[in-house]
Design a protein around this motif. Structure first.
Motif, PDB file in Angstrom:
ATOM      1  N   SER A  34      20.409  -9.552  -1.749  1.00 21.40           N
ATOM      2  CA  SER A  34      19.460 -10.075  -0.920  1.00 21.40           C
ATOM      3  C   SER A  34      18.281 -10.811  -1.743  1.00 21.40           C
ATOM      4  O   SER A  34      18.248 -10.400  -2.871  1.00 21.40           O
ATOM      5  CB  SER A  34      18.827  -9.148  -0.066  1.00 21.40           C
ATOM      6  N   VAL A  35      17.878 -12.013  -1.137  1.00 16.70           N
ATOM      7  CA  VAL A  35      16.609 -12.656  -1.764  1.00 16.70           C
ATOM      8  C   VAL A  35      15.662 -12.652  -0.671  1.00 16.70           C
ATOM      9  O   VAL A  35      15.600 -13.159   0.079  1.00 16.70           O
ATOM     10  CB  VAL A  35      17.164 -13.823  -2.185  1.00 16.70           C
ATOM     11  N   ARG A  36      14.416 -12.297  -1.251  1.00 15.30           N
ATOM     12  CA  ARG A  36      13.181 -12.470  -0.553  1.00 15.30           C
ATOM     13  C   ARG A  36      12.051 -12.720  -1.506  1.00 15.30           C
ATOM     14  O   ARG A  36      12.202 -12.930  -2.852  1.00 15.30           O
ATOM     15  CB  ARG A  36      12.886 -11.138   0.124  1.00 15.30           C
ATOM     16  N   TRP A  37      10.927 -13.193  -0.968  1.00 11.84           N
ATOM     17  CA  TRP A  37       9.609 -13.690  -1.526  1.00 11.84           C
ATOM     18  C   TRP A  37       8.354 -13.278  -0.940  1.00 11.84           C
ATOM     19  O   TRP A  37       8.582 -13.236   0.209  1.00 11.84           O
ATOM     20  CB  TRP A  37      10.037 -15.130  -2.320  1.00 11.84           C
ATOM     21  N   ARG A  38       7.519 -13.432  -1.540  1.00 13.24           N
ATOM     22  CA  ARG A  38       6.064 -13.173  -0.879  1.00 13.24           C
ATOM     23  C   ARG A  38       5.095 -13.817  -1.649  1.00 13.24           C
ATOM     24  O   ARG A  38       5.078 -13.842  -3.062  1.00 13.24           O
ATOM     25  CB  ARG A  38       6.023 -11.763  -0.725  1.00 13.24           C
ATOM     26  N   GLY A  39       3.909 -14.013  -1.235  1.00 15.56           N
ATOM     27  CA  GLY A  39       2.645 -14.577  -2.084  1.00 15.56           C
ATOM     28  C   GLY A  39       1.866 -13.158  -2.282  1.00 15.56           C
ATOM     29  O   GLY A  39       1.969 -12.182  -1.353  1.00 15.56           O
ATOM     30  N   GLU A  40       1.189 -13.111  -3.271  1.00  8.78           N
ATOM     31  CA  GLU A  40       0.491 -12.006  -3.915  1.00  8.78           C
ATOM     32  C   GLU A  40      -0.367 -12.388  -4.820  1.00  8.78           C
ATOM     33  O   GLU A  40      -0.343 -12.926  -6.054  1.00  8.78           O
ATOM     34  CB  GLU A  40       1.500 -11.101  -4.753  1.00  8.78           C
ATOM     35  N   ALA A  41      -1.715 -12.295  -4.239  1.00  8.16           N
ATOM     36  CA  ALA A  41      -2.837 -12.815  -5.090  1.00  8.16           C
ATOM     37  C   ALA A  41      -2.639 -14.302  -5.239  1.00  8.16           C
ATOM     38  O   ALA A  41      -2.306 -15.238  -4.479  1.00  8.16           O
ATOM     39  CB  ALA A  41      -3.322 -12.085  -6.308  1.00  8.16           C
ATOM     40  N   ASP A  42      -2.736 -14.758  -6.705  1.00  8.95           N
ATOM     41  CA  ASP A  42      -2.427 -16.291  -6.959  1.00  8.95           C
ATOM     42  C   ASP A  42      -1.080 -16.404  -7.546  1.00  8.95           C
ATOM     43  O   ASP A  42      -0.615 -17.425  -8.264  1.00  8.95           O
ATOM     44  CB  ASP A  42      -3.419 -16.795  -8.114  1.00  8.95           C
ATOM     45  N   SER A  43      -0.151 -15.440  -7.256  1.00 11.17           N
ATOM     46  CA  SER A  43       1.426 -15.480  -7.588  1.00 11.17           C
ATOM     47  C   SER A  43       2.110 -15.630  -6.456  1.00 11.17           C
ATOM     48  O   SER A  43       1.803 -15.210  -5.316  1.00 11.17           O
ATOM     49  CB  SER A  43       1.496 -14.347  -8.420  1.00 11.17           C
ATOM     50  N   MET A  44       3.390 -15.860  -6.910  1.00  7.38           N
ATOM     51  CA  MET A  44       4.584 -15.983  -5.863  1.00  7.38           C
ATOM     52  C   MET A  44       5.521 -14.801  -6.758  1.00  7.38           C
ATOM     53  O   MET A  44       5.753 -15.106  -7.815  1.00  7.38           O
ATOM     54  CB  MET A  44       5.377 -17.229  -5.809  1.00  7.38           C
ATOM     55  N   VAL A  45       5.992 -14.049  -5.836  1.00 10.67           N
ATOM     56  CA  VAL A  45       6.934 -12.858  -6.400  1.00 10.67           C
ATOM     57  C   VAL A  45       8.327 -13.224  -5.613  1.00 10.67           C
ATOM     58  O   VAL A  45       8.513 -13.169  -4.264  1.00 10.67           O
ATOM     59  CB  VAL A  45       6.436 -11.383  -6.003  1.00 10.67           C
ATOM     60  N   LEU A  46       9.283 -13.359  -6.519  1.00 13.18           N
ATOM     61  CA  LEU A  46      10.525 -13.573  -5.990  1.00 13.18           C
ATOM     62  C   LEU A  46      11.503 -12.235  -6.522  1.00 13.18           C
ATOM     63  O   LEU A  46      11.550 -11.880  -7.638  1.00 13.18           O
ATOM     64  CB  LEU A  46      11.244 -14.592  -6.612  1.00 13.18           C
ATOM     65  N   ILE A  47      12.144 -11.811  -5.275  1.00 11.80           N
ATOM     66  CA  ILE A  47      12.977 -10.508  -5.539  1.00 11.80           C
ATOM     67  C   ILE A  47      14.327 -10.689  -5.451  1.00 11.80           C
ATOM     68  O   ILE A  47      14.848 -11.075  -4.218  1.00 11.80           O
ATOM     69  CB  ILE A  47      12.454  -9.464  -4.888  1.00 11.80           C
ATOM     70  N   VAL A  48      15.305 -10.418  -6.230  1.00  6.75           N
ATOM     71  CA  VAL A  48      16.893 -10.564  -6.118  1.00  6.75           C
ATOM     72  C   VAL A  48      17.293  -9.088  -6.181  1.00  6.75           C
ATOM     73  O   VAL A  48      17.030  -8.409  -7.181  1.00  6.75           O
ATOM     74  CB  VAL A  48      17.309 -11.418  -7.147  1.00  6.75           C
ATOM     75  N   GLU A  49      17.845  -8.603  -5.024  1.00  5.44           N
ATOM     76  CA  GLU A  49      18.144  -6.995  -4.850  1.00  5.44           C
ATOM     77  C   GLU A  49      19.760  -7.167  -4.676  1.00  5.44           C
ATOM     78  O   GLU A  49      20.441  -7.887  -3.922  1.00  5.44           O
ATOM     79  CB  GLU A  49      17.537  -6.384  -3.871  1.00  5.44           C
ATOM     80  N   ASP A  50      20.376  -5.998  -5.467  1.00  5.37           N
ATOM     81  CA  ASP A  50      21.812  -5.654  -4.887  1.00  5.37           C
ATOM     82  C   ASP A  50      21.928  -4.241  -4.664  1.00  5.37           C
ATOM     83  O   ASP A  50      21.115  -3.518  -5.135  1.00  5.37           O
ATOM     84  CB  ASP A  50      22.552  -6.219  -6.133  1.00  5.37           C
ATOM     85  N   ASP A  51      23.000  -3.868  -4.151  1.00  6.65           N
ATOM     86  CA  ASP A  51      23.302  -2.329  -3.644  1.00  6.65           C
ATOM     87  C   ASP A  51      24.441  -1.868  -4.772  1.00  6.65           C
ATOM     88  O   ASP A  51      25.375  -1.245  -4.365  1.00  6.65           O
ATOM     89  CB  ASP A  51      23.536  -2.071  -2.503  1.00  6.65           C
ATOM     90  N   GLY A  52      24.554  -2.511  -6.136  1.00  5.99           N
ATOM     91  CA  GLY A  52      25.486  -2.190  -6.916  1.00  5.99           C
ATOM     92  C   GLY A  52      25.293  -0.973  -7.628  1.00  5.99           C
ATOM     93  O   GLY A  52      24.425  -0.140  -7.194  1.00  5.99           O
ATOM     94  N   ARG A  53      25.983  -0.626  -8.942  1.00  2.00           N
ATOM     95  CA  ARG A  53      25.963   0.520  -9.501  1.00  2.00           C
ATOM     96  C   ARG A  53      24.544   0.958 -10.153  1.00  2.00           C
ATOM     97  O   ARG A  53      24.238   2.117 -10.365  1.00  2.00           O
ATOM     98  CB  ARG A  53      27.257   0.628 -10.329  1.00  2.00           C
TER      99      ARG A  53
END
Length: 267
Positions: free
Chosen positions: A104-123
């Protein structure tokens, strides 16, 4: 023999990919990489990456999931750089996730930054290895290197690009619980301000100087031909001693030296 020719082609493609990644890392670390900094729409870049990676995910029966942010969000960044970050992180997640899993890929605003998150359910990744995954050529599972593919430079390249954008990256992972990569980049600012961002560097020339060291003449010739096709300038040496002598006498150093690991007289 079609199989033999196919293997040569695969090896040549891997070598070209390796050289390309190494040169890009060298340009980034020497501050010669040109970055065209401007507001970049995050959702658009994620959509492009997911579209590019969908075939690889389908081949492994892995579901790609995008979790959009509630409102439009942009970062001040180089568009190609953002794509490189996304492509490497999503590709890694697909490689190390078993069939039937989810990335999955999600993102959000956080103060003056953008946080991009790439997640997996691997090992997941062992705790004692987590500090090393951004090192060049480091592999979490060396036994699967050929099966997994890639150059071993992807995460090093990701970190280099992010740092040049005044951001940072971290991983949160545990065995059996998958991995989450968090990328922090400055949110877009008004055009022309570029607060906190490095200035774009002068564009480096397309061709690079690459030296080849190998006692096998056919191997040297084949590698030189491949590099010249891709517009690089090459110089070859039969031994490590010859190369070292040239390095000592030359004013202009090569951008990269490719050397055989085992040669007569010098390893």
């Amino acid at each position: 023999n079609i199989g033999f020719i196919s293997r040569i082609e695969d090896d040549a493609n891997r070598l070209h990919e390796l050289i390309t990644d190494m040169l890009q890392i060298a340009r980034i670390e020497s501050h010669q990489q040109a970055f065209n900094l401007r507001p970049v729409d995050v959702e658009k870049q994620v959509s492009k990456c997911i579209n590019d990676m969908s075939g690889r995910a389908e081949a492994k029966d892995i579901q790609l999931v995008v979790v959009p942010y509630g409102s439009p969000l942009s970062v001040t960044a180089d568009e190609e750089g953002v794509q490189t970050i996304l492509a490497n992180l999503v590709d890694n997640a697909i490689k190390y996730t078993a069939g039937g899993g989810t990335v999955s890929v999600r993102w959000r605003g956080e103060a003056d930054s953008m946080v991009l998150i790439v997640e997996d359910d691997g090992r997941g990744i062992e705790a004692n290895l987590q500090d090393r995954i951004f090192e060049r050529f480091f592999r979490v599972d060396r036994a699967r290197t050929r099966d997994v593919g890639g150059t071993g430079l992807g995460l090093a390249l990701v970190r280099g690009i992010i740092q040049q954008h005044a951001g940072f990256v971290e991983v949160r992972t545990a065995i059996g619980q998958g991995s989450s990569f968090f990328v922090y980049l400055p949110a877009a600012v008004a055009p022309g301000l570029g607060v906190g961002m490095p200035k774009a560097r002068a564009a480096a020339s397309a061709g690079r100087s690459i030296w080849i060291v190998d006692d096998d003449r056919q191997a040297r010739t084949a590698l030189e031909d491949l590099l010249r096709i891709t517009k690089h300038q090459t110089r070859s040496f039969e031994s490590g001693a010859e190369c070292l002598a040239a390095l000592a006498s030359e004013v202009e150093r090569p951008h990269l030296v490719l050397t055989d690991l085992s040669m007569p007289g010098m390893d």
